[in-house]
Enzyme design. Structure first.
Site, short mmCIF file in Angstrom:
data_model
loop_
_atom_site.label_atom_id
_atom_site.label_comp_id
_atom_site.label_asym_id
_atom_site.label_seq_id
_atom_site.Cartn_x
_atom_site.Cartn_y
_atom_site.Cartn_z
CB THR A 46 -1.01 -0.15 1.18
OG1 THR A 46 -0.35 -0.34 2.51
CG2 THR A 46 -2.12 -0.98 1.06
CB THR A 47 4.07 1.94 1.42
OG1 THR A 47 3.71 1.97 2.76
CG2 THR A 47 5.25 3.44 1.29
CE1 TYR A 109 -16.96 2.02 1.14
CE2 TYR A 109 -17.58 -0.06 0.23
CZ TYR A 109 -17.81 1.18 0.64
OH TYR A 109 -19.18 1.89 0.49
CE1 TYR A 135 -0.24 -3.55 6.81
CE2 TYR A 135 -0.23 -3.51 4.55
CZ TYR A 135 -0.11 -2.97 5.70
OH TYR A 135 0.34 -1.69 5.93
NE ARG A 140 -2.48 3.37 4.97
CZ ARG A 140 -2.53 4.63 4.37
NH1 ARG A 140 -3.29 4.52 3.45
NH2 ARG A 140 -1.52 5.43 4.50
CE LYS A 164 3.49 -3.33 6.99
NZ LYS A 164 3.61 -2.86 5.93
CB ILE A 206 6.98 -4.76 6.40
CG1 ILE A 206 7.55 -6.25 6.35
CG2 ILE A 206 6.93 -4.30 5.09
CD1 ILE A 206 6.29 -7.21 5.77
#
Length: 291
Positions: A46-47, A109, A135, A140, A164, A206
């Site tokens: 996502t980064t 979502y 993850y 988010r 993560k 991470i």
């Protein structure tokens, strides 16, 4: 799973001012990290602004990182989303011969129940023999994957090798560390908590900030793995301000501002994200100049 211990970095995707992928800057970023102690690289997490990367761009980015890496460090590829069928389809269709593991973000979502999380990852685990890093990032995704669900997956699927964890929740880390299967890895996804998690029995991080300061951050994590608290915290305290700065507005605008100051890539991000404000960029520039 020694390959996922230490400092992993969630690579940004450098863009030119016209918003196209900056291959030269990406190459520079990969070399910089490998040459300065990063243990493994995460591609298009996502980064890396995965939400705004096209299928063709994803192929390009993977090719550039694989070629530049040249088998020097393990590679983890981001393959996740809230459409389970599409995630499975990508896992089955993509050439993963140069990839060591998959980082799969919890469905966003949709806000699934804990059973929904389990069934989503069950489908992913059964679709591939690749090592899978779960993850969990509830800030988010709008839903926390609870430790019981994570540990159920760890116990039920041998290729689910790590999580993560990025809920910024120390108690949740401790629960996972206390109850995890012996070889299952708890990886911090919170730069500010990474050292504490590692000292408590975690397998490292991470990281976002690690790609800008890989020498210092990898050394800090290694000290943590060795139980050298004093040496590790000396580095941690040096890094505290910049970690706070990069998440002050949005990620990855903050880290890209740092990387611009280091002359690695431009600070360009794609909408709906915008560049760091002048005020934040000034604080970041001052930190970098005096580090």
């Amino acid at each position: 799973m020694q390959k996922f211990i230490g400092l992993g970095v969630a690579l940004v995707t450098p863009f030119k001012e016209d918003f196209s992928v900056d291959v030269e800057a990406l190459t520079k970023l990969v070399d910089f990290n490998i040459e300065n102690g990063t243990n493994y690289l995460v591609i298009i997490g996502t980064t890396g602004e995965s939400a705004t990367i096209s299928r063709e761009e994803k192929e390009l980015i993977i090719d550039v990182v694989v070629k530049t890496n040249n088998k020097r460090v393990p590679l983890v590829l981001g393959i996740g989303g809230n459409n389970t069928v599409e995630v499975v389809k990508e896992l089955k269709s993509r050439d993963l011969s140069e990839i060591d593991g998959i980082l799969s973000v919890a469905p966003y979502y949709s806000k699934p129940t804990q059973e929904g999380f389990y069934q989503h990852y069950k489908a992913i685990a059964e679709a591939t023999e690749m090592s899978i890093i779960l993850y969990n990032v509830p800030g988010r995704t709008a839903r926390n994957m609870e430790p019981g669900t994570t540990l159920r997956l760890a116990n039920d699927f041998k290729n689910v090798v790590a999580v993560k964890e990025a809920g910024n929740n120390q108690q949740q880390y401790y629960t996972l560390l206390k109850d995890k299967p012996k070889d299952f890895l708890i990886i911090s996804g919170d730069d500010d908590l990474a050292l504490g998690v590692t000292l408590a029995g975690g397998s490292g991080v991470i990281s976002v900030i690690g790609q800008a300061f890989p020498g210092e951050f990898s050394k800090m994590i290694q000290f943590g793995l060795e139980g050298k608290n004093k040496e590790a915290y000396e580095i941690h305290y040096k890094m505290m301000d910049i970690i706070n700065y990069i998440f002050e507005e949005n990620n990855p605008a903050g880290i890209k501002a740092v990387l611009q100051e280091l002359n690695i890539c431009a600070s360009t991000v794609r909408l709906p994200l915008v560049k760091a404000t002048d005020n934040l960029h000034s604080k970041i520039a001052n930190f970098v100049a005096n580090f």
